[in-house]
Design a protein around this motif. Structure first.
Motif, PDB file in Angstrom:
ATOM      1  N   VAL A   1      -7.055  -1.802 -12.058  1.00 55.79           N
ATOM      2  CA  VAL A   1      -6.689  -0.691 -12.750  1.00 55.79           C
ATOM      3  C   VAL A   1      -6.010   0.298 -12.085  1.00 55.79           C
ATOM      4  CG1 VAL A   1      -7.750   1.517 -14.146  1.00 55.79           C
ATOM      5  CG2 VAL A   1      -8.629  -1.251 -14.570  1.00 55.79           C
ATOM      6  N   GLY A   2      -6.497   0.562 -10.839  1.00 56.84           N
ATOM      7  CA  GLY A   2      -5.793   1.938 -10.241  1.00 56.84           C
ATOM      8  C   GLY A   2      -4.678   1.483  -9.322  1.00 56.84           C
ATOM      9  N   ILE A   3      -4.363   0.081  -9.237  1.00 58.01           N
ATOM     10  CA  ILE A   3      -3.283  -0.310  -8.378  1.00 58.01           C
ATOM     11  C   ILE A   3      -1.779  -0.320  -9.008  1.00 58.01           C
ATOM     12  CG2 ILE A   3      -2.220  -2.173  -7.039  1.00 58.01           C
ATOM     13  CD1 ILE A   3      -5.108  -3.132  -6.679  1.00 58.01           C
ATOM     14  N   ASN A   4      -1.019   0.785  -8.608  1.00 57.33           N
ATOM     15  CA  ASN A   4       0.271   0.946  -9.219  1.00 57.33           C
ATOM     16  C   ASN A   4       1.371   0.481  -8.122  1.00 57.33           C
ATOM     17  OD1 ASN A   4      -0.697   1.922 -11.617  1.00 57.33           O
ATOM     18  ND2 ASN A   4      -1.366   3.781 -10.587  1.00 57.33           N
ATOM     19  N   THR A   5       1.101   0.818  -6.967  1.00 55.04           N
ATOM     20  CA  THR A   5       2.344   0.740  -5.734  1.00 55.04           C
ATOM     21  C   THR A   5       1.935  -0.392  -5.083  1.00 55.04           C
ATOM     22  OG1 THR A   5       1.422   2.075  -4.411  1.00 55.04           O
ATOM     23  CG2 THR A   5       3.097   2.971  -5.886  1.00 55.04           C
ATOM     24  N   PHE A   6       2.893  -0.928  -4.246  1.00 55.31           N
ATOM     25  CA  PHE A   6       2.467  -1.920  -3.220  1.00 55.31           C
ATOM     26  C   PHE A   6       1.615  -1.525  -2.305  1.00 55.31           C
ATOM     27  CE2 PHE A   6       6.516  -3.884  -4.745  1.00 55.31           C
ATOM     28  CZ  PHE A   6       6.254  -5.258  -4.985  1.00 55.31           C
ATOM     29  N   GLN A   7       1.526  -0.077  -1.633  1.00 59.91           N
ATOM     30  CA  GLN A   7       0.583   0.488  -1.158  1.00 59.91           C
ATOM     31  C   GLN A   7      -0.594   0.444  -1.489  1.00 59.91           C
ATOM     32  OE1 GLN A   7       1.508   1.522   2.178  1.00 59.91           O
ATOM     33  NE2 GLN A   7      -0.550   1.660   2.580  1.00 59.91           N
TER      34      GLN A   7
ATOM     35  N   ALA B   1       7.202   1.237  -4.209  1.00 59.86           N
ATOM     36  CA  ALA B   1       7.717   0.583  -5.386  1.00 59.86           C
ATOM     37  C   ALA B   1       6.538   0.099  -6.162  1.00 59.86           C
ATOM     38  CB  ALA B   1       8.616  -0.591  -4.943  1.00 59.86           C
ATOM     39  N   ASN B   2       6.784   0.368  -7.529  1.00 66.28           N
ATOM     40  CA  ASN B   2       5.768  -0.235  -8.646  1.00 66.28           C
ATOM     41  C   ASN B   2       5.546  -1.585  -8.535  1.00 66.28           C
ATOM     42  OD1 ASN B   2       5.082  -1.281 -11.402  1.00 66.28           O
ATOM     43  ND2 ASN B   2       4.594   1.153 -11.528  1.00 66.28           N
ATOM     44  N   LEU B   3       4.255  -2.093  -8.368  1.00 65.69           N
ATOM     45  CA  LEU B   3       4.240  -3.383  -8.080  1.00 65.69           C
ATOM     46  C   LEU B   3       4.583  -4.279  -9.358  1.00 65.69           C
ATOM     47  CD1 LEU B   3       2.474  -5.655  -6.263  1.00 65.69           C
ATOM     48  CD2 LEU B   3       0.341  -5.094  -7.666  1.00 65.69           C
ATOM     49  N   LYS B   4       4.009  -3.765 -10.539  1.00 65.56           N
ATOM     50  CA  LYS B   4       4.328  -4.703 -11.842  1.00 65.56           C
ATOM     51  C   LYS B   4       5.476  -4.775 -12.049  1.00 65.56           C
ATOM     52  CE  LYS B   4       2.989  -4.813 -16.584  1.00 65.56           C
ATOM     53  NZ  LYS B   4       2.188  -3.997 -17.827  1.00 65.56           N
ATOM     54  N   GLU B   5       6.296  -3.508 -11.941  1.00 67.24           N
ATOM     55  CA  GLU B   5       7.864  -3.599 -12.421  1.00 67.24           C
ATOM     56  C   GLU B   5       8.577  -4.337 -11.386  1.00 67.24           C
ATOM     57  OE1 GLU B   5       9.019   0.480 -12.732  1.00 67.24           O
ATOM     58  OE2 GLU B   5       7.897   0.702 -14.343  1.00 67.24           O
ATOM     59  N   THR B   6       8.306  -4.219 -10.124  1.00 63.32           N
ATOM     60  CA  THR B   6       9.007  -5.030  -9.195  1.00 63.32           C
ATOM     61  C   THR B   6       8.940  -6.363  -9.275  1.00 63.32           C
ATOM     62  OG1 THR B   6       8.876  -3.147  -7.730  1.00 63.32           O
ATOM     63  CG2 THR B   6       9.564  -5.102  -6.705  1.00 63.32           C
ATOM     64  N   LEU B   7       7.616  -6.860  -9.105  1.00 61.10           N
ATOM     65  CA  LEU B   7       7.333  -8.331  -9.554  1.00 61.10           C
ATOM     66  C   LEU B   7       7.628  -8.847 -10.777  1.00 61.10           C
ATOM     67  CD1 LEU B   7       4.292  -8.664  -7.079  1.00 61.10           C
ATOM     68  CD2 LEU B   7       6.559  -8.934  -6.519  1.00 61.10           C
ATOM     69  N   ASP B   8       7.690  -7.845 -11.748  1.00 60.14           N
ATOM     70  CA  ASP B   8       7.799  -8.209 -13.277  1.00 60.14           C
ATOM     71  C   ASP B   8       6.720  -8.924 -13.547  1.00 60.14           C
ATOM     72  OD1 ASP B   8       8.909  -8.323 -15.752  1.00 60.14           O
ATOM     73  OD2 ASP B   8      10.124 -10.220 -15.382  1.00 60.14           O
ATOM     74  N   LEU B   9       5.477  -8.567 -13.627  1.00 61.36           N
ATOM     75  CA  LEU B   9       4.248  -9.273 -13.753  1.00 61.36           C
ATOM     76  C   LEU B   9       3.730  -8.873 -15.297  1.00 61.36           C
ATOM     77  CD1 LEU B   9       2.090  -7.878 -10.996  1.00 61.36           C
ATOM     78  CD2 LEU B   9       3.230 -10.176 -10.924  1.00 61.36           C
TER      79      LEU B   9
ATOM     80  N   VAL C   1      12.935  -5.704  -1.557  1.00 63.86           N
ATOM     81  CA  VAL C   1      12.639  -4.775  -2.912  1.00 63.86           C
ATOM     82  C   VAL C   1      11.244  -4.637  -2.679  1.00 63.86           C
ATOM     83  CG1 VAL C   1      14.245  -5.854  -4.407  1.00 63.86           C
ATOM     84  CG2 VAL C   1      12.000  -6.726  -4.485  1.00 63.86           C
ATOM     85  N   ILE C   2      10.412  -5.329  -1.648  1.00 63.52           N
ATOM     86  CA  ILE C   2       9.188  -4.795  -1.483  1.00 63.52           C
ATOM     87  C   ILE C   2       8.915  -3.586  -0.709  1.00 63.52           C
ATOM     88  CG2 ILE C   2       6.905  -5.552  -0.856  1.00 63.52           C
ATOM     89  CD1 ILE C   2       7.841  -8.410  -1.268  1.00 63.52           C
ATOM     90  N   GLU C   3       8.657  -2.475  -1.209  1.00 62.43           N
ATOM     91  CA  GLU C   3       8.634  -1.240  -0.725  1.00 62.43           C
ATOM     92  C   GLU C   3       7.283  -0.629  -0.908  1.00 62.43           C
ATOM     93  OE1 GLU C   3      10.627   0.419   1.345  1.00 62.43           O
ATOM     94  OE2 GLU C   3      12.191  -1.263   1.333  1.00 62.43           O
ATOM     95  N   PRO C   4       6.572  -0.035   0.025  1.00 63.02           N
ATOM     96  CA  PRO C   4       5.079   0.507  -0.216  1.00 63.02           C
ATOM     97  C   PRO C   4       5.222   1.465  -1.599  1.00 63.02           C
ATOM     98  CG  PRO C   4       5.634   0.619   2.176  1.00 63.02           C
ATOM     99  CD  PRO C   4       7.183   0.189   1.506  1.00 63.02           C
TER     100      PRO C   4
ATOM    101  N   ILE D   1      -0.580  -7.248   5.849  1.00 61.04           N
ATOM    102  CA  ILE D   1       0.489  -6.879   4.793  1.00 61.04           C
ATOM    103  C   ILE D   1       1.921  -7.900   4.946  1.00 61.04           C
ATOM    104  CG2 ILE D   1       2.345  -5.044   4.762  1.00 61.04           C
ATOM    105  CD1 ILE D   1       0.376  -2.949   5.572  1.00 61.04           C
ATOM    106  N   GLU D   2       1.920  -8.441   6.243  1.00 59.84           N
ATOM    107  CA  GLU D   2       2.976  -9.352   6.381  1.00 59.84           C
ATOM    108  C   GLU D   2       2.570 -10.691   5.392  1.00 59.84           C
ATOM    109  OE1 GLU D   2       4.553 -12.171   9.970  1.00 59.84           O
ATOM    110  OE2 GLU D   2       4.201 -10.146  10.432  1.00 59.84           O
ATOM    111  N   LYS D   3       1.425 -11.023   5.354  1.00 58.49           N
ATOM    112  CA  LYS D   3       0.780 -12.493   4.634  1.00 58.49           C
ATOM    113  C   LYS D   3       1.103 -11.924   3.391  1.00 58.49           C
ATOM    114  CE  LYS D   3      -2.794 -15.601   4.861  1.00 58.49           C
ATOM    115  NZ  LYS D   3      -3.983 -16.000   5.465  1.00 58.49           N
ATOM    116  N   ILE D   4       0.907 -10.727   2.727  1.00 60.92           N
ATOM    117  CA  ILE D   4       0.694 -10.514   1.506  1.00 60.92           C
ATOM    118  C   ILE D   4       2.380 -10.661   0.888  1.00 60.92           C
ATOM    119  CG2 ILE D   4       0.611  -8.710  -0.329  1.00 60.92           C
ATOM    120  CD1 ILE D   4      -1.810  -7.581   1.306  1.00 60.92           C
TER     121      ILE D   4
END
Length: 82
Positions: free
Chosen positions: A63-69, A29-37, A24-27, A7-10
């Motif tokens: 496909v199934g990855i939405n959050t940082f967690q 949080a939405n990955l796509k929105e937070t990183l503006d991918l 801003v990296i919270e488990p 997790i630290e490396k990621i």
């Protein structure tokens, strides 16, 4: 490499490559929105995963990855299988 180290490396390469603030990296949080991918950013993300963890990423895996967690769990599961 244990779970916390993964997790630290990621988080480290997300901060460096996607220029986001670590706080801003919270488990949950939405990955796509937070990183503006966008689609090119996903390519960069795949390259980072493959080079840092040594496994091949399939585009359909996202496909199934939405959050940082979700993302952490995916990488941890794949990294442990290598």
């Amino acid at each position: 490499m244990n779970r916390d180290e993964i997790i630290e490396k990621i988080n480290g390469f997300l901060v460096d490559e996607f220029e986001v603030e670590p706080e801003v990296i919270e488990p949950e949080a939405n990955l796509k929105e937070t990183l503006d991918l966008d689609s090119l950013d996903y390519v960069d993300l795949v390259v980072e995963i493959e080079s840092n963890f040594g496994f091949k990423v399939n585009p359909e895996d996202f496909v199934g990855i939405n959050t940082f967690q979700d993302f952490y769990e995916y990488v941890i599961q794949k990294a442990e299988a290598v």
